[in-house]
Design an enzyme around this catalytic site. Structure first.
Site, PDB file in Angstrom:
ATOM      1  NE  ARG A   1      52.022  28.682  32.019  1.00  0.00           N
ATOM      2  CZ  ARG A   1      52.560  27.565  31.544  1.00  0.00           C
ATOM      3  NH1 ARG A   1      52.069  27.026  30.437  1.00  0.00           N
ATOM      4  NH2 ARG A   1      53.566  26.990  32.157  1.00  0.00           N
TER       5      ARG A   1
ATOM      6  CE  LYS B   1      38.795  43.611  42.612  1.00  0.00           C
ATOM      7  NZ  LYS B   1      38.530  44.821  43.438  1.00  0.00           N
TER       8      LYS B   1
ATOM      9  CD  GLU C   1      28.649  45.751  46.390  1.00  0.00           C
ATOM     10  OE1 GLU C   1      29.002  46.816  45.848  1.00  0.00           O
ATOM     11  OE2 GLU C   1      29.440  45.019  47.022  1.00  0.00           O
TER      12      GLU C   1
ATOM     13  CE  LYS D   1      32.996  45.828  39.036  1.00  0.00           C
ATOM     14  NZ  LYS D   1      32.777  44.787  40.051  1.00  0.00           N
TER      15      LYS D   1
ATOM     16  CD  GLU E   1      40.967  47.573  43.114  1.00  0.00           C
ATOM     17  OE1 GLU E   1      41.280  47.670  44.304  1.00  0.00           O
ATOM     18  OE2 GLU E   1      40.104  46.789  42.691  1.00  0.00           O
TER      19      GLU E   1
ATOM     20  NE  ARG F   1      38.028  46.707  38.892  1.00  0.00           N
ATOM     21  CZ  ARG F   1      38.035  45.636  38.126  1.00  0.00           C
ATOM     22  NH1 ARG F   1      38.777  45.606  37.038  1.00  0.00           N
ATOM     23  NH2 ARG F   1      37.303  44.579  38.432  1.00  0.00           N
TER      24      ARG F   1
ATOM     25  CG  ASN G   1      37.209  48.065  46.359  1.00  0.00           C
ATOM     26  OD1 ASN G   1      36.525  47.069  46.191  1.00  0.00           O
ATOM     27  ND2 ASN G   1      38.358  48.256  45.713  1.00  0.00           N
TER      28      ASN G   1
ATOM     29  CG  HIS H   1      33.672  46.775  48.970  1.00  0.00           C
ATOM     30  ND1 HIS H   1      32.732  47.750  48.727  1.00  0.00           N
ATOM     31  CD2 HIS H   1      33.291  45.700  48.239  1.00  0.00           C
ATOM     32  CE1 HIS H   1      31.829  47.283  47.877  1.00  0.00           C
ATOM     33  NE2 HIS H   1      32.142  46.048  47.576  1.00  0.00           N
TER      34      HIS H   1
ATOM     35  CG  HIS I   1      36.294  42.892  51.992  1.00  0.00           C
ATOM     36  ND1 HIS I   1      37.129  43.171  50.933  1.00  0.00           N
ATOM     37  CD2 HIS I   1      35.102  42.557  51.443  1.00  0.00           C
ATOM     38  CE1 HIS I   1      36.463  43.023  49.804  1.00  0.00           C
ATOM     39  NE2 HIS I   1      35.236  42.658  50.086  1.00  0.00           N
TER      40      HIS I   1
ATOM     41  CG  HIS J   1      30.006  41.021  49.855  1.00  0.00           C
ATOM     42  ND1 HIS J   1      31.254  41.397  50.312  1.00  0.00           N
ATOM     43  CD2 HIS J   1      29.784  41.764  48.731  1.00  0.00           C
ATOM     44  CE1 HIS J   1      31.770  42.314  49.503  1.00  0.00           C
ATOM     45  NE2 HIS J   1      30.897  42.547  48.540  1.00  0.00           N
TER      46      HIS J   1
END
Length: 369
Positions: free
Chosen positions: A125, A147, A189, A231, A241, A245, A249, A252, A256, A274
Site C-alpha cells: 500500500r 503521477k 516539454e 511544475k 489535478e 494542474r 497537459n 497532451h 496521447h 512522447h
C-alpha cells in the site's frame, strides 16, 4: 570546477527536493539520504542499465554498506509500460523481501519512472520512491509531481496512482549520452512551460536554441530548473489535478491520442515518441484556440516556428484518421461527464482549461493535420 547543484523544493503535504546538476549519480550520500530502510530496488531499462546501473549501485553501497540492493530491468520503450511489467516489478520487490520502509529507485526515462513509481505506490500500500531521471523529458516532467501509471491498449496512463517521490535527483551529465532525438523530445516539454504561463521563458528558448541543442550544460541546467520551478509551484497548489494542474497537459490530450493510435511501438520505429507527439499536440491546441476565437493565429505561428527550429514535428503523422483520434481523446482523464475538456490558450503564456469543447471544431483541426 563543477558547479554546485541547483535545488528546487516541491512543497505541500509531502514535500521533497529536486537536485539538478552534473555528477549526482556518483554522490552516494545524496542517493542514500532519502532511503529510510535497508531494502532498495533499482528499476531501469535495458538501454540505461548498462550505462548507469552499476555506477548507482556502487555509490549507494559505499554510502550504505548495510543496504540490500536488487535490480529489475525492463525492455526500453513505451511498449513496456504495461500491467504485465508492473506485475513483474512487484514480483521483484517480493523477491527482495522488501519491507514497508523499502525504497524503489527509478533509473531511466518516463516509462521507468511511471512504472517504478506505480509499483512503489502499490507495494504494501505504498513504499518510498526516488526518481533518478536519465532523459531531459523525465527531468522536466514525469519525474516531478508524483503521477504514476501504466498504459492499456485503449489509452495512455489509464491505470495509476498519485505517489510523490521522496526525492528527485537529476544528473545532467547523463544527457551527454542522450540521442539527439530524445534531447529534442525533452525540449518539447520545456517549450510547453513557456507556452502555458511564461512568455519570457518562451523568448529565452527562442534565443537559446543553439546552446540547448548542442547540450550546453549551463543552458540545460537553467532550462531544467526553470521548468521544474513552474511544475513544482503548480503541483504544490493542486497535487491531485483537481484544477490548475491540468494546465501542465497543454498538447497532451492530442498527443496521447496520437500515441495510442500508433500503438505504443518500439522506440526505434517511425512512430512519434512522447515529446514529439506533445509537440504536434501543442500546435493542434493552438490552432483550435485560434479557430474558437480565443487566440491570434500569430501565436500559433510563433509556437510552430519554435518547435520547427528545435527539429520537432508539428503535423499529425500520415495514416492516422481524425475520427479515431477523437475517439481516443474522449477517454482522456480530464474529461467530465463525457464532454471534452481541453487545455487551450489565449496566446503564449496564457493557457486555460476549457470545458465542453465543441467536437466538430476538434474534428476540423484534426482533419487539417
Amino acid at each position: 570546477m563543477t558547479p554546485a547543484p541547483r535545488t528546487v523544493a516541491v512543497g505541500g503535504d509531502r514535500p521533497y527536493p529536486i537536485a539538478i546538476g552534473p555528477g549526482l549519480l556518483d554522490e552516494g550520500p545524496r542517493l542514500a539520504d532519502p532511503l529510510r530502510g535497508r531494502h532498495a530496488l533499482l528499476v531501469s531499462d535495458d538501454r540505461v542499465a548498462p550505462l548507469y546501473l552499476e555506477r548507482v549501485r556502487r555509490a549507494l553501497q559505499a554510502a550504505r554498506p548495510d543496504l540490500v540492493i536488487a535490480d529489475h530491468v525492463i525492455p526500453a520503450g513505451e511498449a513496456s509500460k504495461t500491467l504485465q511489467h508492473f506485475g513483474a516489478t512487484l514480483q521483484a520487490l517480493a523477491g527482495l523481501g522488501a519491507t514497508r520502509d523499502a525504497t524503489v529507485l527509478a533509473l531511466g526515462g518516463g516509462v521507468v519512472g511511471d512504472l517504478a513509481g506505480f509499483a512503489a505506490a502499490c507495494w504494501m500500500r505504498g513504499v518510498d520512491c526516488v526518481q533518478l531521471p536519465t532523459t531531459l523529458l523525465a527531468m522536466v516532467d514525469s519525474s516531478v509531481g508524483g503521477k504514476t501509471a501504466v498504459d492499456l491498449p485503449q489509452g495512455k496512463n489509464l491505470v495509476g496512482a498519485f505517489h510523490p517521490p521522496r526525492a528527485v535527483i537529476a544528473d545532467t551529465g547523463v544527457l551527454r549520452t542522450l540521442p539527439p532525438r530524445e534531447l529534442r523530445a525533452g525540449l518539447a516539454e520545456v517549450i510547453k512551460y513557456g507556452g502555458i504561463g511564461d512568455p519570457a521563458f518562451f523568448q529565452w528558448l527562442q534565443a537559446q536554441r543553439d546552446a540547448l541543442l548542442a547540450g550546453d550544460d549551463a543552458a540545460l541546467a537553467q532550462a531544467i530548473a526553470r521548468s521544474c520551478e513552474h511544475k513544482a509551484a503548480i503541483v504544490e497548489r493542486d497535487p491531485l489535478e483537481k484544477g490548475e494542474r491540468a494546465l501542465l497537459n497543454l498538447g497532451h490530450t492530442f498527443g496521447h491520442a496520437i500515441e495510442t493510435a500508433q500503438g505504443y511501438g518500439a522506440p526505434d520505429n517511425a512512430n512519434l515518441n512522447h515529446g514529439e507527439a506533445v509537440a504536434v499536440g501543442m500546435v493542434l491546441a493552438a490552432r483550435l484556440s485560434a479557430l474558437l476565437g480565443m487566440a491570434d493565429t500569430a501565436d500559433t505561428d510563433a509556437l510552430r516556428d519554435l518547435l520547427l527550429a528545435y527539429g520537432l514535428p508539428v503535423t499529425i503523422p500520415a495514416g492516422l484518421e481524425a475520427d479515431a483520434l477523437l475517439a481516443h481523446m474522449r477517454l482522456d482523464k480530464k474529461n467530465l461527464a463525457g464532454r471534452l475538456r481541453l487545455v487551450l490558450w489565449r496566446g503564449i503564456g496564457k493557457a486555460e482549461v476549457v470545458p465542453d469543447v465543441d467536437e466538430s471544431a476538434v474534428l476540423a483541426v484534426l482533419r487539417g493535420g
